[in-house]
Design an enzyme around this catalytic site. Structure first.
Site, mmCIF file in Angstrom:
data_model
loop_
_atom_site.group_PDB
_atom_site.id
_atom_site.type_symbol
_atom_site.label_atom_id
_atom_site.label_comp_id
_atom_site.label_asym_id
_atom_site.label_seq_id
_atom_site.Cartn_x
_atom_site.Cartn_y
_atom_site.Cartn_z
ATOM 1 N N LYS A 17 52.413 13.324 13.817
ATOM 2 C CA LYS A 17 52.455 14.514 14.687
ATOM 3 C C LYS A 17 53.823 15.181 14.585
ATOM 4 O O LYS A 17 54.818 14.538 14.202
ATOM 5 C CB LYS A 17 52.160 14.156 16.142
ATOM 6 C CG LYS A 17 53.057 13.079 16.785
ATOM 7 C CD LYS A 17 54.372 13.562 17.339
ATOM 8 C CE LYS A 17 55.152 12.448 18.052
ATOM 9 N NZ LYS A 17 56.576 12.740 18.261
ATOM 10 N N ASP A 156 53.105 8.045 23.515
ATOM 11 C CA ASP A 156 52.516 9.000 22.565
ATOM 12 C C ASP A 156 51.110 8.616 22.115
ATOM 13 O O ASP A 156 50.457 9.394 21.428
ATOM 14 C CB ASP A 156 53.377 9.070 21.289
ATOM 15 C CG ASP A 156 54.619 9.914 21.481
ATOM 16 O OD1 ASP A 156 54.713 10.598 22.507
ATOM 17 O OD2 ASP A 156 55.481 9.872 20.581
HETATM 18 O O1 C5P Z 1 56.450 4.773 25.861
HETATM 19 P P1 C5P Z 1 57.279 4.321 24.719
HETATM 20 O O2 C5P Z 1 57.259 2.822 24.550
HETATM 21 O O3 C5P Z 1 56.990 5.034 23.454
HETATM 22 O O4 C5P Z 1 58.779 4.721 25.086
HETATM 23 C C1 C5P Z 1 59.879 4.142 24.432
HETATM 24 C C2 C5P Z 1 61.142 4.426 25.236
HETATM 25 O O5 C5P Z 1 61.487 5.821 25.171
HETATM 26 C C3 C5P Z 1 61.062 4.126 26.713
HETATM 27 O O6 C5P Z 1 61.370 2.780 26.986
HETATM 28 C C4 C5P Z 1 62.094 5.070 27.310
HETATM 29 O O7 C5P Z 1 63.395 4.544 27.157
HETATM 30 C C5 C5P Z 1 61.994 6.287 26.407
HETATM 31 N N1 C5P Z 1 61.104 7.307 26.957
HETATM 32 C C6 C5P Z 1 61.519 8.057 28.052
HETATM 33 N N2 C5P Z 1 60.673 8.999 28.572
HETATM 34 C C7 C5P Z 1 59.481 9.243 28.004
HETATM 35 C C8 C5P Z 1 59.049 8.515 26.878
HETATM 36 C C9 C5P Z 1 59.889 7.546 26.380
HETATM 37 O O8 C5P Z 1 62.626 7.862 28.576
HETATM 38 N N3 C5P Z 1 58.695 10.187 28.525
#
Ligand code: C5P
Length: 306
Positions: A17, A156
């Site tokens: 994406k 995502d």
């Molecule tokens: O949800 P995911 O595991 O992909 O997110 C990885 C990291 O990215 C989270 O632990 C956080 O530190 C950061 N993040 C964030 N806000 C979001 C998505 C991700 O701070 N909306």
């Protein structure tokens, strides 16, 4: 997601994406950030092959597609996580436990989407794994139920249950599909270096007055390229450039060519330029490669079957 039946198992082509718009609204108490982002699926694919096994085990073998890193120098960002830390494994294990299935799955993942690049490769693979296991194990879970589980695996992941165009809010997991006109052409390139998503978010200061995504949504719906170019936005680009100078070098390389618009995708380090059409994209990718950006590739937006 494109799904094919192959010799008793399934093969899925899982797209990358691009974030054409990403605004950080505020920091939340749970450590995440409240976002508004617009994502389009593009024509770079990982391949996931799955079949059931009777041993009740999840087994995953992951590798890069032949030659995919040959043009890039080896770096920590070209190493794949251990099988058990791969989101495909975690998604399958979670679904197996929740559904109480006794069968297992043998999965083979062939990666083409660069890692730590803001292109959603691991999230796309995880969404494909859930869709595949739902079929192979005959669970008949609804898309909504799978997407809810997907949100717990990564912010995502739910996007990849859409048809490839969505506005995403909350952590990124609340999806609102939208329609757009035309096929959009881009060049995507990445530096050797990757960036960690938490590091980029923690460097970002949410703005007092967030930008609006509405002009971009309208421009895409009307197929107006100049208006799309003018509304590209990524709040994470500045913190990413301050953490990794290669992102700024890549931006300057894009500035030297005639893109309609350009910016970083997600939390980086991939960078993309919007092109007038396929020929413009192919020509610009070749020029970036000639300038030393070996990974530059022409891609286009894709629509996925429901
Ligand atoms: O949800 P995911 O595991 O992909 O997110 C990885 C990291 O990215 C989270 O632990 C956080 O530190 C950061 N993040 C964030 N806000 C979001 C998505 C991700 O701070 N909306």
């Amino acid at each position: 997601m494109f799904l094919f039946h192959r010799g008793g198992g399934l093969q899925l082509h899982t797209p990358a994406k691009l974030n054409l718009y990403l605004e950080v609204l505020r920091r939340r108490d749970d450590g995440y950030h409240e976002l508004e982002t617009l994502m389009l699926a593009i024509s770079i694919f990982d391949w996931l092959q799955v079949r059931t096994n009777n041993e009740g085990q999840i087994r995953l073998v992951a590798s890069w597609a032949a030659g995919i890193n040959a043009r890039a120098q080896p770096s920590p960002w070209t190493e794949l996580p251990d099988a058990k830390n791969n989101l495909v494994f975690r998604a399958l294990e979670r679904l197996r436990i929740e559904a109480g299935v006794e069968l297992g799955i043998d999965a083979r993942l062939v990666k083409r989407i660069p890692a730590a690049a803001g292109l959603g490769g691991a999230s796309s693979d995880a969404a494909a794994a859930l869709i595949a296991a739902n079929q192979l194990w005959q669970l008949n879970y609804s898309r909504t139920r799978l997407a809810t589980m997907a949100a717990e695996i990564g912010s995502d992941v739910p996007f990849f249950f859409s048809q490839g165009a969505a506005l995403c809010r909350g952590r990124g997991e609340r999806i609102e599909p939208f329609r757009y006109r035309r096929r959009w052409h881009f060049v995507v390139a990445r530096p050797v270096q990757g960036l960690s998503t938490p590091a980029v978010f923690s460097r970002c200061r949410p703005p007092r007055e967030p930008r609006s995504v509405n002009p971009l949504v309208a421009a895409l719906a009307q197929g107006r390229r100049r208006a799309v170019a003018a509304s590209l936005w990524n709040r994470l680009q500045e913190p990413a450039e301050s953490l990794e100078p290669a992102v700024a070098r890549l931006r300057r390389a894009f500035e030297r060519l005639e893109f309609c618009g350009h910016q970083m995708s997600g939390s980086g380090t991939s960078y993309f330029g919007l092109c007038r059409g396929r020929r413009h994209a192919l020509r610009s990718a070749a020029r970036l490669r000639a300038a030393g950006w070996a990974t530059a590739t022409a891609v286009n937006s894709i629509r996925m079957p429901d």
